[in-house]
Design an enzyme around this catalytic site. Structure first.
Site, short mmCIF file in Angstrom:
data_model
loop_
_atom_site.label_atom_id
_atom_site.label_comp_id
_atom_site.label_asym_id
_atom_site.label_seq_id
_atom_site.Cartn_x
_atom_site.Cartn_y
_atom_site.Cartn_z
N SER A 85 -7.36 62.52 -9.53
CA SER A 85 -7.53 63.87 -8.97
C SER A 85 -9.01 64.19 -8.97
O SER A 85 -9.62 64.39 -10.02
CB SER A 85 -6.76 64.89 -9.80
OG SER A 85 -6.87 66.18 -9.24
N ARG A 95 7.10 71.13 -13.03
CA ARG A 95 7.41 72.55 -13.26
C ARG A 95 8.85 72.88 -12.90
O ARG A 95 9.46 73.77 -13.49
CB ARG A 95 6.44 73.44 -12.46
CG ARG A 95 5.00 73.37 -12.93
CD ARG A 95 4.16 74.51 -12.37
NE ARG A 95 4.02 74.45 -10.93
CZ ARG A 95 3.07 73.79 -10.28
NH1 ARG A 95 2.19 73.07 -10.96
NH2 ARG A 95 3.00 73.83 -8.96
N PRO A 130 16.14 56.96 3.55
CA PRO A 130 16.75 57.89 2.59
C PRO A 130 15.95 57.99 1.30
O PRO A 130 15.42 56.99 0.80
CB PRO A 130 18.13 57.27 2.33
CG PRO A 130 18.38 56.37 3.49
CD PRO A 130 17.05 55.87 3.93
N CYS A 168 -13.96 66.89 -1.13
CA CYS A 168 -14.86 67.69 -0.31
C CYS A 168 -16.21 67.94 -0.98
O CYS A 168 -17.16 68.34 -0.32
CB CYS A 168 -14.20 69.02 0.05
SG CYS A 168 -12.64 68.80 0.96
N THR A 171 10.94 61.03 5.29
CA THR A 171 10.72 59.93 6.22
C THR A 171 12.05 59.49 6.81
O THR A 171 13.11 60.06 6.52
CB THR A 171 10.05 58.75 5.50
OG1 THR A 171 11.00 58.12 4.63
CG2 THR A 171 8.84 59.19 4.69
N GLY A 216 0.34 64.38 3.07
CA GLY A 216 -1.09 64.15 3.00
C GLY A 216 -1.66 63.49 4.25
O GLY A 216 -1.08 63.54 5.34
#
Length: 559
Positions: free
Chosen positions: A38, A21, A270, A42, A267, A276
């Site tokens: 995806s 987007r 670089p 749950c 992290t 997550g």
């Protein structure tokens, strides 16, 4: 810009969608080790239980639809086995093929893997973990094909208890085994008693403070030597970051293998981001780096990483572990820190336990909820909340979650203008009530004591129960005398002004009213937070735990 994303689901797929987007020209490649990019993690237990009947409903996006909508090169069954941050490449295994792929930016969202310890005899029973769609299908098919009579669920966190519920709904006799002293790690012991009692009321056996030390084809063996019959076993003892492929990558990891990131989800390497379940983040209350493997934070992090890849420099402010679970007709919800953690941190706090109805008392169908609120002693700032009850728990924990996140106090809870109509709430909502009690504590209008303090009451103190005689006939705390609240002013002369008075009622409200009467008459008083209702829950649970352990509740000796 060429961006590689390792892992799909909430974090990876969310990052890819946000990035597209933001930048229609970016080259985006997403690697997923499995077939599904995806899916509704749950919702998996509810497919096992037959609540969700459509297989396709679990898969939120197919690789084909995701590619068509977001123009992402989706490579399923492609496992990233190594990362070279110096050369800016990843090594990918797809079937028998292994190849390298270069990147300008790399996003790591590998998730977490269920812990599966090397238990002697584990290969003899039918043992399952639940983390993804293939796991779900295996469990569902096994139940359908073999019709097991019994199952041992090892671990009583969210997934473990949700699986216990759904297996029981399928007609399987379930035993839950938990190594800790109580179920559901995010809550405290005082709130867990009600959950323990409810679990047993559903016909589920519960073993606490026990671990599975061995298995055979007929069941599991506990650390005390007892054997639990089980035709199948669900292992639900936690997850660990799935980051083994990052060894020698130069990316800094924590003690549990978690990826360390800054507030921009960067992290130590670089152009490499992580998010997550595998990434540690700042806890809103404690400020410490923690692992909070929940879908909502992962989705938010995906959006932020998608922005930062395009230079927007959006910070992730942290997580607080807001979560909720349905267990048959019971709802358990938490947000922020719990008492056990605050004690471990050496942080000053106070707590109040309130009981409220989900709606107006005169409107039929209301259900009670127990609310535990933790707050700073001086400011009243809300540090955490736990709620156990029926209807309406979800909306109250959301109010408390906002209070934790935005630094609100108990006095702010008092002023919250919350939606009211008799079918939904009372004019004084349970959240308002928690705020009123916090304000009373801070202003020294209510001085609480707790169920765990009962053994420390001075021997010469007066123990006073202000419930009605009819209520007291159904049960009292040993050593307490009964003077009903409505008779207290006339019978005040029966009390010794030189002695401390410890008061209880059913839930704490009448005890507070009695405390105000007596304090203004010159007595020194304390009021039991949570009242006799909480005491009764504690004693019922303790008796059940002692019975399971084969101990006498009176003398503590083996039966």
């Amino acid at each position: 810009m060429k961006v590689l994303i390792v892992g799909g689901v909430a974090g990876g797929a969310g990052t890819a969608a946000r990035l597209r987007r933001n930048d229609e020209n970016a080259q985006i490649i997403m690697f997923e080790r499995g077939q599904y990019i995806s899916y509704a993690n749950c919702g998996l237990p509810y497919y096992v239980g037959g609540v969700i009947t459509d297989k396709g409903a679990l898969q939120l996006q197919t690789p084909e639809r995701f590619h068509q909508r977001f123009n992402v090169d989706v490579r399923t069954e492609s496992e990233v086995t190594a990362v070279d941050t110096a050369g800016k490449t990843v090594t990918v295994r797809h079937g028998e093929e292994t190849y390298k792929e270069s990147y300008d930016r790399l996003v790591l969202s590998p998730g977490a893997a269920p812990i599966r310890p090397a238990i002697p005899g584990i290969e003899e029973n039918k043992v399952f973990t639940l983390r993804n769609i293939p796991d779900t299908y295996r469990i569902y098919d096994h139940i359908k094909e073999t019709a097991p009579r019994s199952c041992a669920v090892i671990g009583a966190g969210f997934i473990g208890l949700e699986m216990a519920e759904n297996l029981a709904e399928r007609g399987v006799h379930v035993t839950v085994v938990e190594g800790a002293s109580h179920v559901m790690p995010p809550i405290d012991m005082d709130m867990a008693h009600q959950v323990h009692n409810y679990i047993r009321a559903q016909g589920i056996d519960l073993y606490l403070g026990q671990t599975c030390t061995a298995m055979d084809k007929d069941g599991v063996i506990l650390k005390d030597g007892r054997k639990i019959p089980a035709d199948m076993v669900i292992l639900s003892i936690g997850v660990r970051p799935d980051t083994g492929f990052l060894k020698d990558s130069g990316i800094e990891l924590g003690a549990r293998g978690e990826i360390l990131v800054n507030s921009y989800m960067e992290t130590s390497a670089p152009d490499v981001y992580a998010l997550g379940d595998a990434a540690s983040v700042r806890h809103i209350v404690s400020g410490k780096q923690v692992l909070i493997p929940l879908a909502s934070p992962a989705n938010k992090q995906g959006r932020i990483v998608g922005d930062n890849l395009c230079g927007r420099k959006t910070a992730y402010r942290g997580s607080q572990g807001t979560s909720i679970m349905k267990f048959f007709g019971l709802t358990v919800a938490v947000t922020g820190e719990k008492e056990e953690n605050l004690q471990a941190q050496g942080r000053a706090f106070c707590k109040v336990i309130t009981t409220s109805a989900s709606q107006a008392g005169y409107y039929p169908g209301g259900e009670m909820m127990t609310v535990k609120t933790l707050f700073e002693p001086d400011t009243g700032r809300i540090l955490g909340a736990q709620i156990v009850g029926g209807k309406g728990v979800d909306k109250r924990i959301d109010d408390m979650a906002n209070a934790v996140r935005f630094g609100l106090t108990g006095f702010d809870l008092q002023e919250m203008e919350l939606a009211y109509a008799p079918p939904f709430s009372s004019a004084k909502d349970p959240v308002n009530m928690a705020g009123y009690v916090i304000g009373n504590v801070i202003e020294s209008l209510m001085k609480p004591f707790y169920v765990e303090d009962l053994d420390q009451i001075p021997e010469d103190a007066v123990r006073l129960d202000v419930r009605t005689p009819e209520e007291c006939q159904r049960g009292m705390i040993p050593g307490f005398i009964n003077i009903p609240l409505d008779s207290l002013r006339e019978r005040m002369g029966e009390l010794d002004r030189e002695k401390d008075i410890y008061i209880t009622c059913q839930i704490g409200l009448r005890g507070y009213l009695a405390q105000r009467i007596l304090d203004q008459a010159g007595f020194k008083t304390w009021n039991l937070s949570g009242g006799y209702r909480l005491y009764e829950m504690v004693k019922k649970d303790e008796a059940a735990m002692a019975a399971v352990a084969g101990m006498c509740t009176e003398c503590g000796k083996e039966l």
